[in-house]
Design a protein around this motif. Structure first.
Motif, PDB file in Angstrom:
ATOM      1  N   ASP A 141       1.049   9.614  -5.384  1.00  0.00           N
ATOM      2  CA  ASP A 141       1.439  10.982  -5.043  1.00  0.00           C
ATOM      3  C   ASP A 141       2.511  11.520  -5.980  1.00  0.00           C
ATOM      4  N   ASN A 150       0.830   4.252  -2.639  1.00  0.00           N
ATOM      5  CA  ASN A 150       0.688   5.651  -2.252  1.00  0.00           C
ATOM      6  C   ASN A 150       1.769   6.523  -2.890  1.00  0.00           C
ATOM      7  N   GLN A 188       0.827  -1.204   0.000  1.00  0.00           N
ATOM      8  CA  GLN A 188       0.000   0.000   0.000  1.00  0.00           C
ATOM      9  C   GLN A 188       0.862   1.255   0.000  1.00  0.00           C
ATOM     10  N   VAL A 243       3.063   9.004   3.060  1.00  0.00           N
ATOM     11  CA  VAL A 243       2.652   7.807   2.333  1.00  0.00           C
ATOM     12  C   VAL A 243       2.562   6.576   3.234  1.00  0.00           C
TER      13      VAL A 243
END
Length: 292
Positions: free
Chosen positions: A12, A8, A4, A22
């Motif tokens: 971003d 992230n 994950q 993150v």
């Protein structure tokens, strides 16, 4: 588990939010909890118990630094041979223990201690890292106005006046194993300009190893690039100096990245941006003989 977190970072980076948080499941604090935590830090730092644990934590940090950096190489140490007195150290932030790379480097330069600016929420961490965050030479940074405006600058000034080095991560948030230097924020350079000390500019290159670490990552090793120190200009104001030093530091880190990896720095996301990331590249098998 970082799947994950990698997602992230990809999200971003595509959005240009290169200083965003993150990590997942980081501690969160209410305003009251934040103020209580900071006051406890300030009060505790004056106690005999803190000084004893600080001594122990620095010994532990020495051992951890040697262990985690047994493959680390340092380049460019001669660039800071003429730096005297206190200094702000800046480096890319990609691992909870990447400060040990900086610490190894500064010890090689003759500094026995390295103070580190860390988010106030890190004081809530548990285990080995949490112990170091609470008792090692850390200075918490916070968005609490009273602390940020009055207490934090005093703590920074005290370290620099004592001719020590203070590590401030100008990228702010950690991006796990992210190879690229990200745009920097002005805080580190403001304090360098305000207290008239140099910035020791560093960039850590991360190299993959053909050794399994866990289900998501292969092992890596580091090459620390010590870049040219950045000095405040006596003819400029604090604001002008901080902006000029910030721009110079980012350009130095960008050039170091491009020289280390042999390609131009862009923020278009590629799987190789995450050092050691296995992704779909290799099946994971438990191979204890390959761990170190």
């Amino acid at each position: 588990m970082k799947e994950q977190v990698v997602a992230n970072m990809e999200r971003d980076a595509a959005a240009g939010k290169l200083n965003a948080k993150v990590e997942v499941a980081d501690p969160t604090l209410t305003k009251a909890q934040q103020q209580q935590l900071l006051q406890h830090y300030v009060d505790r730092s004056q106690t005999l118990s803190y000084r004893m644990n600080n001594h122990v934590s620095r010994r532990v940090a020495n051992l951890a630094t040697r262990y985690f950096n047994r493959r680390t190489r340092i380049e460019g140490l001669a660039n800071i041979k003429d730096v005297t007195g206190g200094a702000i150290v800046t480096s890319n932030h990609f691992n909870p223990l990447d400060n040990t790379v900086v610490r190894k480097t500064m010890r090689a330069a003759g500094k026995k201690r390295l103070f580190i600016v860390s988010r106030d929420t890190n004081l809530e961490m548990g285990g080995f890292i949490g112990y170091l965050m609470n008792y090692y030479d850390t200075i918490p940074i916070s968005d609490d106005k009273e602390y940020a405006g009055r207490v934090f600058p005093q703590l920074v000034e005290r370290v620099l006046a004592d001719k020590q080095y203070l590590l401030i991560y100008p990228e702010q948030e950690m991006w796990f194993n992210y190879r690229k230097p990200r745009p920097v924020k002005r805080g580190a350079y403001y304090y360098a300009a305000k207290f008239n000390v140099p910035v020791i500019s560093c960039f850590v290159e991360i190299r993959d190893l053909p050794l399994v670490d866990n289900a998501e990552f292969d092992q890596t090793r580091y090459v620390m690039h010590v870049l040219k120190p950045i000095l405040p200009d006596p003819n400029l104001s604090v604001r002008e100096n901080s902006r000029a030093m910030m721009a110079t530091d980012y350009q130095q880190k960008k050039a170091a990245y491009e020289a280390a990896y042999g390609k131009a720095l862009t923020y278009a996301f590629e799987e190789d941006d995450i050092a050691g990331w296995r992704g779909e590249r290799l099946p994971f098998t438990n191979q204890p003989q390959k761990t170190v």
